[in-house]
Design a protein around this motif. Structure first.
Motif, mmCIF file in Angstrom:
data_model
loop_
_atom_site.group_PDB
_atom_site.id
_atom_site.type_symbol
_atom_site.label_atom_id
_atom_site.label_comp_id
_atom_site.label_asym_id
_atom_site.label_seq_id
_atom_site.Cartn_x
_atom_site.Cartn_y
_atom_site.Cartn_z
ATOM 1 N N CYS A 71 -10.282 2.121 2.735
ATOM 2 C CA CYS A 71 -10.927 1.690 3.961
ATOM 3 C C CYS A 71 -9.854 1.423 5.010
ATOM 4 N N LYS A 72 -10.262 1.044 6.221
ATOM 5 C CA LYS A 72 -9.291 0.816 7.298
ATOM 6 C C LYS A 72 -9.482 -0.555 7.943
ATOM 7 N N VAL A 73 -8.378 -1.068 8.528
ATOM 8 C CA VAL A 73 -8.368 -2.366 9.210
ATOM 9 C C VAL A 73 -7.562 -2.215 10.493
ATOM 10 N N TRP A 74 -8.021 -2.801 11.589
ATOM 11 C CA TRP A 74 -7.306 -2.787 12.861
ATOM 12 C C TRP A 74 -6.183 -3.818 12.805
ATOM 13 N N GLY A 75 -4.973 -3.410 13.226
ATOM 14 C CA GLY A 75 -3.857 -4.335 13.149
ATOM 15 C C GLY A 75 -2.750 -3.990 14.113
ATOM 16 N N ASN B 270 3.208 -6.598 -5.069
ATOM 17 C CA ASN B 270 1.989 -6.015 -5.633
ATOM 18 C C ASN B 270 1.611 -4.783 -4.828
ATOM 19 N N GLY B 271 1.619 -3.627 -5.479
ATOM 20 C CA GLY B 271 1.333 -2.386 -4.766
ATOM 21 C C GLY B 271 -0.129 -2.032 -4.650
ATOM 22 N N ARG B 272 -1.010 -2.780 -5.283
ATOM 23 C CA ARG B 272 -2.439 -2.465 -5.213
ATOM 24 C C ARG B 272 -3.067 -3.144 -3.999
ATOM 25 N N GLY B 273 -3.868 -2.390 -3.265
ATOM 26 C CA GLY B 273 -4.539 -2.954 -2.105
ATOM 27 C C GLY B 273 -3.605 -3.259 -0.962
ATOM 28 N N ALA B 274 -2.501 -2.510 -0.865
ATOM 29 C CA ALA B 274 -1.569 -2.692 0.249
ATOM 30 C C ALA B 274 -2.044 -1.890 1.455
ATOM 31 N N TYR B 275 -1.385 -2.110 2.608
ATOM 32 C CA TYR B 275 -1.801 -1.459 3.852
ATOM 33 C C TYR B 275 -0.693 -0.551 4.380
ATOM 34 N N VAL B 276 -1.083 0.685 4.691
ATOM 35 C CA VAL B 276 -0.172 1.684 5.240
ATOM 36 C C VAL B 276 -0.725 2.134 6.587
ATOM 37 N N SER B 277 0.139 2.287 7.563
ATOM 38 C CA SER B 277 -0.314 2.662 8.898
ATOM 39 C C SER B 277 -0.893 4.076 8.922
ATOM 40 N N ALA B 278 -2.019 4.224 9.639
ATOM 41 C CA ALA B 278 -2.633 5.541 9.830
ATOM 42 C C ALA B 278 -1.780 6.429 10.737
ATOM 43 N N TYR B 279 -0.723 5.872 11.300
ATOM 44 C CA TYR B 279 0.230 6.665 12.074
ATOM 45 C C TYR B 279 0.774 7.820 11.234
ATOM 46 N N TYR B 280 0.843 7.641 9.913
ATOM 47 C CA TYR B 280 1.448 8.641 9.027
ATOM 48 C C TYR B 280 0.484 9.744 8.601
ATOM 49 N N LEU B 281 -0.745 9.710 9.080
ATOM 50 C CA LEU B 281 -1.682 10.790 8.763
ATOM 51 C C LEU B 281 -1.191 12.099 9.371
ATOM 52 N N ALA C 275 1.532 -6.172 2.838
ATOM 53 C CA ALA C 275 0.496 -7.037 2.292
ATOM 54 C C ALA C 275 -0.672 -7.221 3.255
ATOM 55 N N ALA C 276 -0.435 -7.023 4.542
ATOM 56 C CA ALA C 276 -1.452 -7.171 5.588
ATOM 57 C C ALA C 276 -1.222 -6.066 6.621
ATOM 58 N N PRO C 277 -2.148 -5.870 7.559
ATOM 59 C CA PRO C 277 -1.976 -4.805 8.559
ATOM 60 C C PRO C 277 -0.944 -5.147 9.630
ATOM 61 N N ASP C 278 0.261 -5.448 9.174
ATOM 62 C CA ASP C 278 1.397 -5.719 10.051
ATOM 63 C C ASP C 278 2.661 -5.442 9.233
ATOM 64 N N THR C 279 3.815 -5.695 9.789
ATOM 65 C CA THR C 279 5.064 -5.371 9.086
ATOM 66 C C THR C 279 5.784 -6.619 8.584
ATOM 67 N N TRP D 70 -4.708 1.523 13.435
ATOM 68 C CA TRP D 70 -5.434 1.432 12.175
ATOM 69 C C TRP D 70 -4.464 1.374 10.997
ATOM 70 N N TRP D 71 -4.841 0.581 9.996
ATOM 71 C CA TRP D 71 -4.099 0.485 8.741
ATOM 72 C C TRP D 71 -5.032 0.845 7.596
ATOM 73 N N LEU D 72 -4.529 1.582 6.641
ATOM 74 C CA LEU D 72 -5.327 2.091 5.534
ATOM 75 C C LEU D 72 -5.015 1.318 4.258
ATOM 76 N N LYS D 73 -6.047 0.814 3.613
ATOM 77 C CA LYS D 73 -5.866 0.087 2.352
ATOM 78 C C LYS D 73 -5.752 1.092 1.210
ATOM 79 N N THR D 74 -4.710 0.964 0.392
ATOM 80 C CA THR D 74 -4.461 1.945 -0.668
ATOM 81 C C THR D 74 -3.618 1.308 -1.765
ATOM 82 N N ASP D 75 -3.228 2.108 -2.753
ATOM 83 C CA ASP D 75 -2.343 1.684 -3.831
ATOM 84 C C ASP D 75 -1.033 2.457 -3.705
ATOM 85 N N LEU D 76 0.076 1.751 -3.776
ATOM 86 C CA LEU D 76 1.375 2.359 -3.497
ATOM 87 C C LEU D 76 1.956 3.077 -4.712
#
Length: 272
Positions: A212-216, A242-253, A192-196, A228-234
């Protein structure tokens, strides 16, 4: 002569009725009932009611657990019919127009909630009289089923089986905001936010869009990490989340380096 007068009077009455009739209300600009960028195949079979279509996912992602989105804004009503439609939602769009979404695994909005186009209203499932996960989708005008139209284009003639025709969604793509396509090397939990702290669901490995991206919070350590965390839909949404507008770590790029967040073309993803 008398018969001619009667005929003319009947014609005049008919014309008066046509002129005084209330014109049909234009349909909303309906969009696909599943998330932006996903491709689903669809079919119609003889036992389907009211010109319905059944959708199943065909882009490699799982059908079950995928968010179901409102085709247009309106008022959502929750229903349950264990012997038929299962858990379903009907959205009243005004002007006599409604859409139906059957066989939901769960609801994502309250009964009577006001929803906007692209908002998640449920989770795809197989409740009720269903032999597998899918979205049974209908468009009705004054209670009468209509041939389904998406983005102003008719889906008719309907195919009688899957994997003949396909639809890629532009629903929930951010209302005109840019999306950026990225490759991820593994399934990633979205939060839900740029953390776990609050897991919402899972983004499948593969090609995905982000906004878009957010520092977290830092994910990873040593020689591989990212803040960095990426805002996306799951792709898969946990029950009650709620899977819309969730945050996934850019570590997985799949490419780039530590603390980088770029799309597949190398463009730096903008800040949210």
């Amino acid at each position: 002569m008398r018969s001619l007068r009667i005929a003319l009077l009947a014609l005049a009455a008919l014309l008066a009725g046509l002129l005084s009739a209330t014109p049909a209300t234009a349909a909303p600009n309906f969009k696909a009932p599943f998330p932006c960028g996903q491709t689903w195949t669809y079919s119609h079979h003889s036992s389907e009611v009211r010109s319905a279509l059944d959708f199943v996912r065909s882009d490699g992602g799982a059908t079950a657990g995928t968010p179901v989105l409102a085709s247009s804004g309106g008022t959502a009503h929750r229903y349950s019919q264990p012997s038929g439609a299962g858990n379903y939602i009907a959205i009243d769009h005004g002007g006599g127009w409604q859409t139906y979404y059957f066989h939901l695994a769960s609801y994502s909005v309250a009964d009577g909630a006001s929803v906007s186009q692209g908002q998640q209203i449920g989770v795809t499932g197989s409740t009720g009289n269903s032999t597998g996960a899918h979205i049974h989708y209908e468009q009705l005008y004054n209670g009468v089923g209509q041939s389904i139209v998406i983005n102003g284009l008719s889906m008719a003639p309907y195919p009688g089986s899957y994997d003949s025709k396909y639809l890629t969604s532009d629903n929930g793509c951010g209302g005109g905001s840019a999306t950026y396509w990225v490759d991820t090397f593994a399934a990633a939990t979205g939060y839900a936010a740029p953390d776990t702290a609050d897991a919402q669901g899972v983004l499948n490995a593969g090609t995905n869009y982000v906004y878009c991206k957010v520092w977290g919070a830092q994910i990873g350590s040593g020689g591989a990490y990212n803040h960095w965390w990426l805002k996306t839909d799951l792709d898969t949404v946990y029950a009650g989340k709620n899977g819309r507008g969730a945050y996934v770590s850019a570590y997985y790029l799949s490419r780039w380096g530590n603390d980088e967040a770029r799309d597949n073309n190398g463009t730096v993803i903008p800040d949210c």
